[in-house]
Design an enzyme around this catalytic site. Structure first.
Site, PDB file in Angstrom:
ATOM      1  CG  HIS A 221      -2.040   0.893   1.276  1.00 27.72           C
ATOM      2  ND1 HIS A 221      -2.440   1.660   0.223  1.00 27.72           N
ATOM      3  CD2 HIS A 221      -2.874   1.250   2.324  1.00 27.72           C
ATOM      4  CE1 HIS A 221      -3.445   2.453   0.587  1.00 27.72           C
ATOM      5  NE2 HIS A 221      -3.726   2.223   1.854  1.00 27.72           N
ATOM      6  CG  HIS A 260      -4.270   0.463  -8.483  1.00 28.41           C
ATOM      7  ND1 HIS A 260      -5.605   0.344  -8.168  1.00 28.41           N
ATOM      8  CD2 HIS A 260      -3.748   1.371  -7.617  1.00 28.41           C
ATOM      9  CE1 HIS A 260      -5.871   1.157  -7.151  1.00 28.41           C
ATOM     10  NE2 HIS A 260      -4.782   1.790  -6.801  1.00 28.41           N
ATOM     11  CG  ASP A 316       2.734   4.281  -4.025  1.00 23.79           C
ATOM     12  OD1 ASP A 316       2.657   5.326  -3.366  1.00 23.79           O
ATOM     13  OD2 ASP A 316       2.008   3.290  -3.837  1.00 23.79           O
TER      14      ASP A 316
HETATM   15  N1  COA Z   1       5.116  -6.464 -10.551  1.00 23.55           N
HETATM   16  C1  COA Z   1       5.080  -7.678 -11.146  1.00 23.55           C
HETATM   17  N2  COA Z   1       3.946  -8.397 -11.300  1.00 23.55           N
HETATM   18  C2  COA Z   1       2.828  -7.859 -10.826  1.00 23.55           C
HETATM   19  C3  COA Z   1       2.784  -6.614 -10.201  1.00 23.55           C
HETATM   20  C4  COA Z   1       4.003  -5.906 -10.067  1.00 23.55           C
HETATM   21  N3  COA Z   1       4.060  -4.715  -9.475  1.00 23.55           N
HETATM   22  N4  COA Z   1       1.520  -6.329  -9.842  1.00 23.55           N
HETATM   23  C5  COA Z   1       0.789  -7.369 -10.210  1.00 23.55           C
HETATM   24  N5  COA Z   1       1.572  -8.306 -10.810  1.00 23.55           N
HETATM   25  C6  COA Z   1       1.163  -9.579 -11.355  1.00 23.55           C
HETATM   26  C7  COA Z   1       1.092 -10.630 -10.236  1.00 23.55           C
HETATM   27  O1  COA Z   1       2.315 -11.264 -10.053  1.00 23.55           O
HETATM   28  C8  COA Z   1       0.007 -11.532 -10.741  1.00 23.55           C
HETATM   29  O2  COA Z   1       0.558 -12.396 -11.710  1.00 23.55           O
HETATM   30  P1  COA Z   1       0.063 -13.902 -11.843  1.00 23.55           P
HETATM   31  O3  COA Z   1      -1.394 -13.800 -12.200  1.00 23.55           O
HETATM   32  O4  COA Z   1       0.933 -14.440 -12.927  1.00 23.55           O
HETATM   33  O5  COA Z   1       0.281 -14.511 -10.489  1.00 23.55           O
HETATM   34  C9  COA Z   1      -0.946 -10.590 -11.451  1.00 23.55           C
HETATM   35  O6  COA Z   1      -0.171  -9.460 -11.844  1.00 23.55           O
HETATM   36  C10 COA Z   1      -2.058 -10.138 -10.538  1.00 23.55           C
HETATM   37  O7  COA Z   1      -1.505  -9.763  -9.303  1.00 23.55           O
HETATM   38  P2  COA Z   1      -2.364  -9.503  -7.990  1.00 23.55           P
HETATM   39  O8  COA Z   1      -1.485  -9.140  -6.854  1.00 23.55           O
HETATM   40  O9  COA Z   1      -3.312 -10.620  -7.801  1.00 23.55           O
HETATM   41  O10 COA Z   1      -3.170  -8.306  -8.521  1.00 23.55           O
HETATM   42  P3  COA Z   1      -3.725  -7.149  -7.776  1.00 23.55           P
HETATM   43  O11 COA Z   1      -4.460  -6.391  -8.778  1.00 23.55           O
HETATM   44  O12 COA Z   1      -4.425  -7.587  -6.581  1.00 23.55           O
HETATM   45  O13 COA Z   1      -2.390  -6.361  -7.301  1.00 23.55           O
HETATM   46  C11 COA Z   1      -1.104  -4.834  -6.145  1.00 23.55           C
HETATM   47  C12 COA Z   1      -2.430  -5.106  -6.802  1.00 23.55           C
HETATM   48  C13 COA Z   1      -1.013  -3.341  -5.861  1.00 23.55           C
HETATM   49  C14 COA Z   1      -1.021  -5.581  -4.816  1.00 23.55           C
HETATM   50  C15 COA Z   1       0.037  -5.279  -7.062  1.00 23.55           C
HETATM   51  O14 COA Z   1      -0.078  -4.701  -8.330  1.00 23.55           O
HETATM   52  C16 COA Z   1       1.412  -4.994  -6.482  1.00 23.55           C
HETATM   53  O15 COA Z   1       1.908  -5.762  -5.659  1.00 23.55           O
HETATM   54  N6  COA Z   1       2.073  -3.857  -6.897  1.00 23.55           N
HETATM   55  C17 COA Z   1       3.335  -3.502  -6.356  1.00 23.55           C
HETATM   56  C18 COA Z   1       3.146  -2.762  -5.034  1.00 23.55           C
HETATM   57  C19 COA Z   1       2.627  -1.383  -5.247  1.00 23.55           C
HETATM   58  O16 COA Z   1       3.096  -0.645  -6.083  1.00 23.55           O
HETATM   59  N7  COA Z   1       1.656  -1.025  -4.410  1.00 23.55           N
HETATM   60  C20 COA Z   1       1.037   0.270  -4.435  1.00 23.55           C
HETATM   61  C21 COA Z   1      -0.363   0.162  -4.898  1.00 23.55           C
HETATM   62  S1  COA Z   1      -1.094   1.759  -5.088  1.00 23.55           S
END
Ligand code: COA
Length: 392
Positions: A221, A260, A316
């Site tokens: 987050h 996201h 971010d």
């Molecule tokens: N880098 C690499 N792969 C990513 C990624 C990232 N930043 N964000 C998502 N993915 C990939 C996951 O590995 C997953 O792949 P898979 O289906 O092969 O396992 C797929 O995309 C979906 O990921 P998931 O975590 O289930 O999706 P989400 O939509 O719930 O994720 C976040 C949201 C924010 C948790 C995720 O994008 C993330 O961890 N981002 C990095 C942290 C970040 O910047 N957070 C700030 C958010 S405002």
């Protein structure tokens, strides 16, 4: 495939009149106003008023609100003294969270939980958290906190002044003000939901905000902007981006600042922050914008080439290079997020406590599926401790 909405994804847990996000089209609306309009025309003070009171202020309202913020900025000396007694290595988010929980000691109206008392509390919190973040950064570096710049200066200018003991340029002050507008609200994100969930127990506003700060600190987050800057420093040079990103993704790692839970296209805030980061990086002659832009490009390309779900920059990604290029220490990235998002958190706490529109839960209480353990879902035999084998 598990088709349940694990983690409350896509579950509507309440009605809200505060914010709308269109994740498919990258649109963000605060109280009916497009984020691009707010960024072009508004200030953090005006946006906070809009969030808290539901509509834009007239001149008189804004003047009064700005004065209320100015009057509430100071911290009690005993709070400053308590901060001075802490370990200098304490993490800023921990200090902010625990110091916020001291504020009720100084709120003479704590026995009242009516809406007006909560609005006053919200104004105090919005004002004081900026002073607190700046004061802790100075104290941990062995410096005295700096007095406020002045009642006439806006929130952004005052914060930068209290942090650096220097009057910021008009341009940097405005850029920081825009960044505060962009981070002020984002519907039911993890920290806001935490605040609302706590509010639903009828806990007071300071308790709700303490919980929200804890939720924001996590690296998936608000903590992501610290991880982004660490990544940029590790990469170090634009020529290293390609190899770094590929290695990270080949190893199943995540590129912080990308992806996201709601946006399935570029987060509109990232678009604006990218422009601001570029301006400051060029002006201060830093490599951080260029490295960030390349991280974005290479990550998108990798996902395309590996036929993976596309991911786009989130809020971010570019705030990290923007703040670092402005000379703000990395550890303050998330606290700065908090000092802006507090406008949204406090608004949500008030909506949670006082919204008339149904449906609204009296108390959040989701359900979990109990999947049991090795001895079956229930009915485990209790074995006295001396008779337990290691496997138990
Ligand atoms: N880098 C690499 N792969 C990513 C990624 C990232 N930043 N964000 C998502 N993915 C990939 C996951 O590995 C997953 O792949 P898979 O289906 O092969 O396992 C797929 O995309 C979906 O990921 P998931 O975590 O289930 O999706 P989400 O939509 O719930 O994720 C976040 C949201 C924010 C948790 C995720 O994008 C993330 O961890 N981002 C990095 C942290 C970040 O910047 N957070 C700030 C958010 S405002």
């Amino acid at each position: 495939m598990d088709t349940r909405n694990i983690g409350l994804r896509n579950i509507e847990v309440a009605d809200t009149k505060i914010c709308s996000i269109d994740g498919e089209n990258g649109k963000l609306i605060y109280r009916g106003y497009d984020i691009f309009d707010l960024v072009n025309h508004s200030t953090f003070e005006e946006t906070s008023y809009l969030l808290l009171f539901g509509d834009l202020p007239d001149k008189e309202n804004l003047k009064e609100f700005s004065e209320q913020l100015s009057n509430a900025r100071d911290l009690p000396q005993s709070i400053i003294d308590n901060m001075k007694n802490r370990s200098k290595s304490a993490r800023p988010m921990d200090v902010i969270q625990s110091t916020i929980s001291e504020l009720p000691d100084y709120d003479l109206d704590m026995n009242s939980d009516i809406k007006e008392a909560n609005i006053k509390r919200a104004i105090k919190l919005i004002a004081k958290i900026a002073t607190l973040v700046a004061a802790w950064d100075r104290i941990r570096k062995g410096n005295e906190p700096v007095q406020l710049f002045g009642d006439d200066a806006n929130h952004a200018t005052n914060f930068l002044y209290m942090l650096t003991d220097e009057i910021p340029s008009k341009e940097e002050s405005r850029i920081f003000d825009i960044s505060l507008i962009l981070h002020a609200e984002h519907s039911f994100n993890a920290s806001t939901f935490a605040a609302r969930e706590i509010a639903s127990t009828r806990a007071h506003m300071y308790a709700c905000i303490g919980g929200a700060i804890g939720a924001l600190s996590g690296e998936l987050h608000g903590g992501a902007n610290i991880q982004v800057m660490k990544m940029l420093l590790e990469i170090g040079n634009v020529d290293n981006v390609d190899k770094w990103v590929k290695t990270r993704l080949d190893n199943g790692g995540r590129v912080m600042g990308m992806g996201h839970a709601v946006y399935k296209t570029t987060d509109p805030r990232a678009d604006i922050l990218a422009r601001l980061s570029k301006i400051i990086s060029r002006k201060r002659n830093t490599p951080w914008y260029d490295i960030t832009a390349k991280v974005e490009d290479i990550t998108k390309k990798y996902m395309r080439e590996h036929k993976k779900q596309p991911i786009y920059p989130n809020v971010d990604l570019y705030s990290a290079s923007l703040y670092y290029s402005m000379g703000i220490p990395i550890e303050l990235n998330t606290p700065i997020f908090a000092l802006s998002r507090i406008a949204g958190w406090t608004t949500h706490v008030i909506e949670e406590k006082f919204a008339e529109a149904a449906p609204r839960p009296a108390l959040y209480r989701p359900k979990a599926l109990y999947v049991g353990k090795y001895c079956g879902p229930m009915g485990c035999e209790y074995i006295p401790i001396n008779n337990r084998s290691e496997k138990n």
